[in-house]
Write an enzyme that holds these catalytic residues in place. Structure first.
Site, short mmCIF file in Angstrom:
data_model
loop_
_atom_site.label_atom_id
_atom_site.label_comp_id
_atom_site.label_asym_id
_atom_site.label_seq_id
_atom_site.Cartn_x
_atom_site.Cartn_y
_atom_site.Cartn_z
N GLU A 121 0.84 -1.20 0.00
CA GLU A 121 0.00 0.00 0.00
C GLU A 121 0.88 1.25 0.00
O GLU A 121 1.86 1.31 0.73
CB GLU A 121 -0.88 -0.04 1.25
CG GLU A 121 -2.00 0.95 1.30
CD GLU A 121 -2.90 0.74 2.53
OE1 GLU A 121 -3.35 1.75 3.08
OE2 GLU A 121 -3.12 -0.41 2.93
N HIS B 136 -8.51 0.76 1.74
CA HIS B 136 -8.24 1.18 3.12
C HIS B 136 -9.27 2.22 3.58
O HIS B 136 -8.94 3.34 3.96
CB HIS B 136 -6.82 1.75 3.25
CG HIS B 136 -6.31 1.70 4.67
ND1 HIS B 136 -4.97 1.69 4.98
CD2 HIS B 136 -6.95 1.64 5.86
CE1 HIS B 136 -4.80 1.64 6.29
NE2 HIS B 136 -6.01 1.60 6.85
#
Length: 316
Positions: free
Chosen positions: A273, A291
Protein backbone atom coordinates in the site's frame (compact mmCIF):
# COMPACT_ATOMS: atom_id res chain seq x y z
CA UNK A 1 -3.48 28.22 19.75
CA UNK A 2 -3.09 26.63 16.33
CA UNK A 3 -4.01 23.06 15.42
CA UNK A 4 -2.95 21.46 12.14
CA UNK A 5 -5.35 18.75 10.98
CA UNK A 6 -3.04 17.48 8.28
CA UNK A 7 -5.22 14.58 7.15
CA UNK A 8 -8.45 16.53 7.64
CA UNK A 9 -11.03 16.60 10.42
CA UNK A 10 -14.83 16.33 10.40
CA UNK A 11 -16.74 19.57 10.59
CA UNK A 12 -18.18 18.59 13.97
CA UNK A 13 -14.68 18.39 15.46
CA UNK A 14 -13.47 21.59 13.81
CA UNK A 15 -16.51 23.51 15.05
CA UNK A 16 -15.94 22.27 18.59
CA UNK A 17 -12.30 23.36 18.54
CA UNK A 18 -13.08 26.77 17.06
CA UNK A 19 -15.79 27.31 19.66
CA UNK A 20 -13.07 26.88 22.30
CA UNK A 21 -10.85 29.46 20.61
CA UNK A 22 -8.49 27.20 18.64
CA UNK A 23 -7.45 28.03 15.09
CA UNK A 24 -7.79 24.89 12.97
CA UNK A 25 -5.66 24.68 9.82
CA UNK A 26 -6.64 21.99 7.31
CA UNK A 27 -3.90 22.63 4.74
CA UNK A 28 -2.57 19.29 3.49
CA UNK A 29 1.17 19.64 4.02
CA UNK A 30 3.52 17.26 2.20
CA UNK A 31 5.54 14.99 4.46
CA UNK A 32 8.87 16.62 3.59
CA UNK A 33 7.49 20.09 4.40
CA UNK A 34 5.66 19.14 7.58
CA UNK A 35 8.25 20.25 10.15
CA UNK A 36 8.87 23.57 8.40
CA UNK A 37 5.14 24.29 8.22
CA UNK A 38 4.61 23.47 11.91
CA UNK A 39 7.44 25.75 12.96
CA UNK A 40 6.59 28.59 10.57
CA UNK A 41 2.97 28.72 11.72
CA UNK A 42 3.71 28.01 15.38
CA UNK A 43 1.52 24.90 15.45
CA UNK A 44 1.03 23.43 18.95
CA UNK A 45 -1.24 20.51 18.08
CA UNK A 46 -0.92 18.08 15.16
CA UNK A 47 -3.85 15.85 14.18
CA UNK A 48 -3.26 13.03 11.68
CA UNK A 49 -4.75 9.83 10.36
CA UNK A 50 -2.73 7.12 8.63
CA UNK A 51 -1.24 9.19 5.79
CA UNK A 52 1.02 11.51 7.79
CA UNK A 53 4.13 10.09 9.46
CA UNK A 54 5.26 11.67 12.72
CA UNK A 55 8.71 10.20 13.27
CA UNK A 56 11.73 11.14 15.37
CA UNK A 57 12.94 13.60 12.72
CA UNK A 58 9.66 15.55 12.76
CA UNK A 59 9.45 15.45 16.54
CA UNK A 60 13.02 16.73 17.00
CA UNK A 61 12.43 19.54 14.54
CA UNK A 62 9.21 20.81 16.19
CA UNK A 63 10.01 22.06 19.67
CA UNK A 64 6.73 23.97 19.89
CA UNK A 65 4.58 20.86 19.46
CA UNK A 66 2.54 19.96 22.53
CA UNK A 67 0.29 17.18 21.28
CA UNK A 68 -0.18 14.66 18.49
CA UNK A 69 -3.63 13.18 17.93
CA UNK A 70 -4.32 10.18 15.71
CA UNK A 71 -7.82 9.87 14.28
CA UNK A 72 -8.27 6.10 14.39
CA UNK A 73 -6.91 3.08 16.21
CA UNK A 74 -3.41 2.25 14.96
CA UNK A 75 -0.48 4.40 16.05
CA UNK A 76 2.24 2.81 13.90
CA UNK A 77 2.74 6.04 11.90
CA UNK A 78 3.73 7.91 15.07
CA UNK A 79 6.86 7.40 17.17
CA UNK A 80 4.76 7.40 20.34
CA UNK A 81 7.44 6.55 22.89
CA UNK A 82 9.86 9.16 21.55
CA UNK A 83 7.20 11.85 21.42
CA UNK A 84 6.16 11.15 25.00
CA UNK A 85 9.81 11.23 26.10
CA UNK A 86 9.88 14.79 24.76
CA UNK A 87 6.84 15.75 26.82
CA UNK A 88 4.41 15.63 23.91
CA UNK A 89 0.94 14.26 24.64
CA UNK A 90 -0.04 11.51 22.20
CA UNK A 91 -3.53 10.04 21.89
CA UNK A 92 -5.81 8.27 19.45
CA UNK A 93 -9.54 7.57 19.09
CA UNK A 94 -9.79 3.82 19.64
CA UNK A 95 -13.57 3.53 19.93
CA UNK A 96 -14.84 5.91 17.28
CA UNK A 97 -14.38 3.74 14.19
CA UNK A 98 -14.89 0.21 15.56
CA UNK A 99 -18.42 -0.24 14.23
CA UNK A 100 -17.49 1.11 10.80
CA UNK A 101 -14.59 -1.31 10.39
CA UNK A 102 -16.71 -4.22 11.63
CA UNK A 103 -19.43 -3.39 9.09
CA UNK A 104 -16.82 -3.39 6.32
CA UNK A 105 -15.76 -6.88 7.40
CA UNK A 106 -19.31 -8.03 6.77
CA UNK A 107 -19.57 -6.07 3.54
CA UNK A 108 -16.66 -8.18 2.28
CA UNK A 109 -18.10 -11.37 3.74
CA UNK A 110 -21.54 -10.89 2.20
CA UNK A 111 -19.99 -9.89 -1.12
CA UNK A 112 -17.67 -12.88 -1.17
CA UNK A 113 -20.10 -15.65 -0.21
CA UNK A 114 -22.49 -14.46 -2.96
CA UNK A 115 -19.71 -13.58 -5.47
CA UNK A 116 -20.81 -9.94 -5.70
CA UNK A 117 -17.24 -8.69 -6.10
CA UNK A 118 -16.85 -10.80 -9.26
CA UNK A 119 -20.38 -10.55 -10.64
CA UNK A 120 -20.19 -6.75 -10.42
CA UNK A 121 -17.18 -6.94 -12.73
CA UNK A 122 -18.72 -9.34 -15.22
CA UNK A 123 -22.37 -8.30 -15.41
CA UNK A 124 -21.61 -4.94 -17.12
CA UNK A 125 -19.42 -6.78 -19.65
CA UNK A 126 -21.41 -9.94 -20.31
CA UNK A 127 -24.76 -9.59 -18.59
CA UNK A 128 -26.65 -8.99 -21.82
CA UNK A 129 -25.06 -11.86 -23.76
CA UNK A 130 -24.12 -14.43 -21.09
CA UNK A 131 -26.89 -13.99 -18.53
CA UNK A 132 -27.72 -17.68 -18.12
CA UNK A 133 -24.05 -18.63 -17.95
CA UNK A 134 -23.37 -16.02 -15.25
CA UNK A 135 -26.48 -17.10 -13.35
CA UNK A 136 -25.14 -20.64 -13.23
CA UNK A 137 -21.62 -19.45 -12.31
CA UNK A 138 -22.81 -17.47 -9.31
CA UNK A 139 -25.55 -19.84 -8.15
CA UNK A 140 -23.48 -21.68 -5.53
CA UNK A 141 -23.42 -19.06 -2.81
CA UNK A 142 -23.50 -19.83 0.89
CA UNK A 143 -25.12 -18.30 3.97
CA UNK A 144 -23.31 -16.76 6.93
CA UNK A 145 -25.86 -17.87 9.50
CA UNK A 146 -24.71 -21.01 11.27
CA UNK A 147 -21.10 -20.62 10.13
CA UNK A 148 -18.10 -20.02 12.38
CA UNK A 149 -16.18 -16.75 12.31
CA UNK A 150 -12.68 -16.80 13.75
CA UNK A 151 -11.40 -13.45 14.99
CA UNK A 152 -7.66 -12.91 15.37
CA UNK A 153 -7.15 -9.98 17.73
CA UNK A 154 -10.00 -9.21 20.11
CA UNK A 155 -9.68 -5.50 20.83
CA UNK A 156 -12.49 -3.02 20.24
CA UNK A 157 -12.81 -3.74 16.51
CA UNK A 158 -12.56 -7.50 16.99
CA UNK A 159 -15.30 -7.35 19.61
CA UNK A 160 -17.50 -5.14 17.42
CA UNK A 161 -17.07 -7.72 14.65
CA UNK A 162 -18.03 -10.47 17.10
CA UNK A 163 -21.22 -8.63 18.08
CA UNK A 164 -22.32 -8.44 14.45
CA UNK A 165 -21.48 -12.09 13.86
CA UNK A 166 -23.46 -13.19 16.90
CA UNK A 167 -26.40 -11.05 15.82
CA UNK A 168 -26.37 -12.91 12.49
CA UNK A 169 -26.50 -16.28 14.20
CA UNK A 170 -22.84 -17.16 13.69
CA UNK A 171 -20.57 -18.95 16.11
CA UNK A 172 -17.55 -16.91 17.17
CA UNK A 173 -14.06 -18.13 18.03
CA UNK A 174 -11.28 -15.74 18.96
CA UNK A 175 -7.63 -15.55 19.88
CA UNK A 176 -5.84 -12.68 21.58
CA UNK A 177 -2.57 -12.08 23.43
CA UNK A 178 -4.18 -10.53 26.51
CA UNK A 179 -7.90 -11.41 26.62
CA UNK A 180 -8.67 -14.95 27.75
CA UNK A 181 -12.42 -14.64 28.26
CA UNK A 182 -15.01 -11.92 27.97
CA UNK A 183 -18.71 -11.21 27.65
CA UNK A 184 -20.06 -9.73 24.43
CA UNK A 185 -23.38 -7.90 24.45
CA UNK A 186 -25.28 -7.78 21.16
CA UNK A 187 -27.78 -4.91 21.18
CA UNK A 188 -30.82 -4.48 18.94
CA UNK A 189 -32.93 -1.60 17.64
CA UNK A 190 -35.54 -1.70 20.39
CA UNK A 191 -33.15 -1.66 23.34
CA UNK A 192 -33.13 -5.41 23.85
CA UNK A 193 -29.81 -7.19 24.11
CA UNK A 194 -28.29 -10.62 24.47
CA UNK A 195 -25.05 -11.46 26.25
CA UNK A 196 -22.61 -14.14 25.15
CA UNK A 197 -19.69 -15.46 27.17
CA UNK A 198 -16.67 -16.28 25.02
CA UNK A 199 -13.33 -17.91 25.84
CA UNK A 200 -10.16 -17.51 23.81
CA UNK A 201 -8.50 -20.32 21.89
CA UNK A 202 -4.99 -20.47 20.49
CA UNK A 203 -4.37 -19.31 16.92
CA UNK A 204 -4.08 -22.81 15.53
CA UNK A 205 -7.46 -23.85 16.94
CA UNK A 206 -9.18 -20.74 15.60
CA UNK A 207 -7.72 -21.22 12.13
CA UNK A 208 -8.55 -24.91 11.97
CA UNK A 209 -12.17 -24.55 13.08
CA UNK A 210 -13.37 -21.37 11.38
CA UNK A 211 -15.25 -21.05 8.13
CA UNK A 212 -14.07 -17.46 7.86
CA UNK A 213 -11.18 -15.68 9.59
CA UNK A 214 -11.06 -11.92 10.23
CA UNK A 215 -7.80 -10.19 11.24
CA UNK A 216 -7.81 -7.34 13.76
CA UNK A 217 -4.22 -6.87 14.90
CA UNK A 218 -1.73 -3.98 14.87
CA UNK A 219 1.24 -3.79 12.51
CA UNK A 220 3.65 -6.71 12.93
CA UNK A 221 7.38 -7.18 12.37
CA UNK A 222 6.65 -10.35 10.39
CA UNK A 223 3.68 -12.18 8.93
CA UNK A 224 1.10 -13.31 11.43
CA UNK A 225 -0.47 -15.53 8.77
CA UNK A 226 1.94 -17.09 6.31
CA UNK A 227 1.81 -20.27 4.25
CA UNK A 228 1.96 -22.49 7.34
CA UNK A 229 -0.92 -20.75 9.10
CA UNK A 230 -3.05 -20.52 5.97
CA UNK A 231 -2.47 -24.24 5.50
CA UNK A 232 -4.15 -24.85 8.87
CA UNK A 233 -7.37 -23.24 7.69
CA UNK A 234 -10.36 -25.27 6.56
CA UNK A 235 -10.44 -26.12 2.85
CA UNK A 236 -12.78 -23.60 1.25
CA UNK A 237 -12.48 -21.07 4.06
CA UNK A 238 -12.27 -17.32 3.51
CA UNK A 239 -10.12 -14.64 5.08
CA UNK A 240 -10.71 -10.92 5.67
CA UNK A 241 -7.99 -8.38 6.51
CA UNK A 242 -9.08 -4.89 7.54
CA UNK A 243 -6.23 -4.37 10.02
CA UNK A 244 -2.79 -3.69 8.55
CA UNK A 245 -0.93 -4.68 5.43
CA UNK A 246 1.99 -6.97 6.17
CA UNK A 247 0.23 -9.16 8.73
CA UNK A 248 -0.94 -11.48 5.92
CA UNK A 249 1.49 -13.02 3.44
CA UNK A 250 -0.08 -12.05 0.09
CA UNK A 251 2.06 -14.48 -1.92
CA UNK A 252 0.86 -17.36 0.25
CA UNK A 253 -2.68 -16.01 0.04
CA UNK A 254 -2.71 -15.96 -3.76
CA UNK A 255 -1.26 -19.47 -3.86
CA UNK A 256 -3.98 -20.74 -1.49
CA UNK A 257 -6.67 -19.08 -3.63
CA UNK A 258 -5.22 -20.45 -6.87
CA UNK A 259 -5.08 -24.03 -5.58
CA UNK A 260 -8.60 -23.70 -4.10
CA UNK A 261 -7.51 -24.23 -0.51
CA UNK A 262 -9.19 -20.88 0.24
CA UNK A 263 -12.37 -19.82 -1.52
CA UNK A 264 -11.97 -16.05 -1.19
CA UNK A 265 -10.29 -13.13 0.54
CA UNK A 266 -11.49 -9.65 1.41
CA UNK A 267 -8.78 -6.99 1.69
CA UNK A 268 -8.95 -3.39 2.82
CA UNK A 269 -5.19 -3.15 3.46
CA UNK A 270 -2.18 -4.31 1.46
CA UNK A 271 1.48 -5.17 1.87
CA UNK A 272 2.61 -2.67 -0.77
CA UNK A 273 0.00 0.00 0.00
CA UNK A 274 -0.66 2.46 -1.62
CA UNK A 275 0.42 0.43 -4.66
CA UNK A 276 -1.18 -3.03 -4.29
CA UNK A 277 0.34 -5.81 -6.35
CA UNK A 278 -1.29 -6.46 -9.72
CA UNK A 279 -1.86 -10.13 -8.82
CA UNK A 280 -4.01 -8.96 -5.93
CA UNK A 281 -5.87 -6.30 -7.92
CA UNK A 282 -6.75 -8.67 -10.75
CA UNK A 283 -7.61 -11.76 -8.72
CA UNK A 284 -11.24 -12.89 -9.22
CA UNK A 285 -11.46 -14.38 -5.72
CA UNK A 286 -10.48 -11.21 -3.84
CA UNK A 287 -12.95 -8.54 -2.76
CA UNK A 288 -11.07 -5.24 -2.41
CA UNK A 289 -11.47 -1.78 -0.89
CA UNK A 290 -8.82 0.99 -0.68
CA UNK A 291 -8.24 1.18 3.12
CA UNK A 292 -11.62 2.70 3.96
CA UNK A 293 -12.45 0.78 7.14
CA UNK A 294 -13.00 3.89 9.25
CA UNK A 295 -14.19 6.07 6.37
CA UNK A 296 -17.87 6.48 7.10
CA UNK A 297 -19.60 9.77 7.76
CA UNK A 298 -20.62 8.62 11.22
CA UNK A 299 -17.16 7.39 12.20
CA UNK A 300 -15.46 10.56 10.99
CA UNK A 301 -17.91 12.65 13.00
CA UNK A 302 -17.19 10.60 16.12
CA UNK A 303 -13.44 10.79 15.47
CA UNK A 304 -13.59 14.55 14.98
CA UNK A 305 -15.50 15.08 18.22
CA UNK A 306 -13.23 12.75 20.21
CA UNK A 307 -10.08 14.41 18.83
CA UNK A 308 -11.46 17.87 19.64
CA UNK A 309 -12.41 16.88 23.18
CA UNK A 310 -8.95 15.48 23.84
CA UNK A 311 -7.23 18.55 22.38
CA UNK A 312 -9.35 20.82 24.57
CA UNK A 313 -8.66 18.73 27.68
CA UNK A 314 -4.91 18.76 26.96
CA UNK A 315 -4.31 22.37 25.92
CA UNK A 316 -6.98 24.36 27.82
Amino acid sequence: MKILANDGIARTGKDLLEKEGFEVIETRVAQEQLANFINEHKIEGLLVRSATKVDKKVIDACSNLKLIGRGGVGMDNIDVAYAESKGIEVFNTPEASSESVAELVFAHLFAAVRFLHDSNRNMPLEGDSQFKFLKKSYAGGTELRGKTLGIVGFGRIGQATARMALSLGMQVLFTDHTITETEIEATFFDGQSLKFKLKADNLETVLANSDFVSLHVPAQDSYLLGAKEIGLMKPGAGIINTSRGGVLDEVALVEALDNDHLSFAGLDVYESEPHPEIKILMHPKISMTPHIGASTVEAQQRIGIELAQKVIATLN
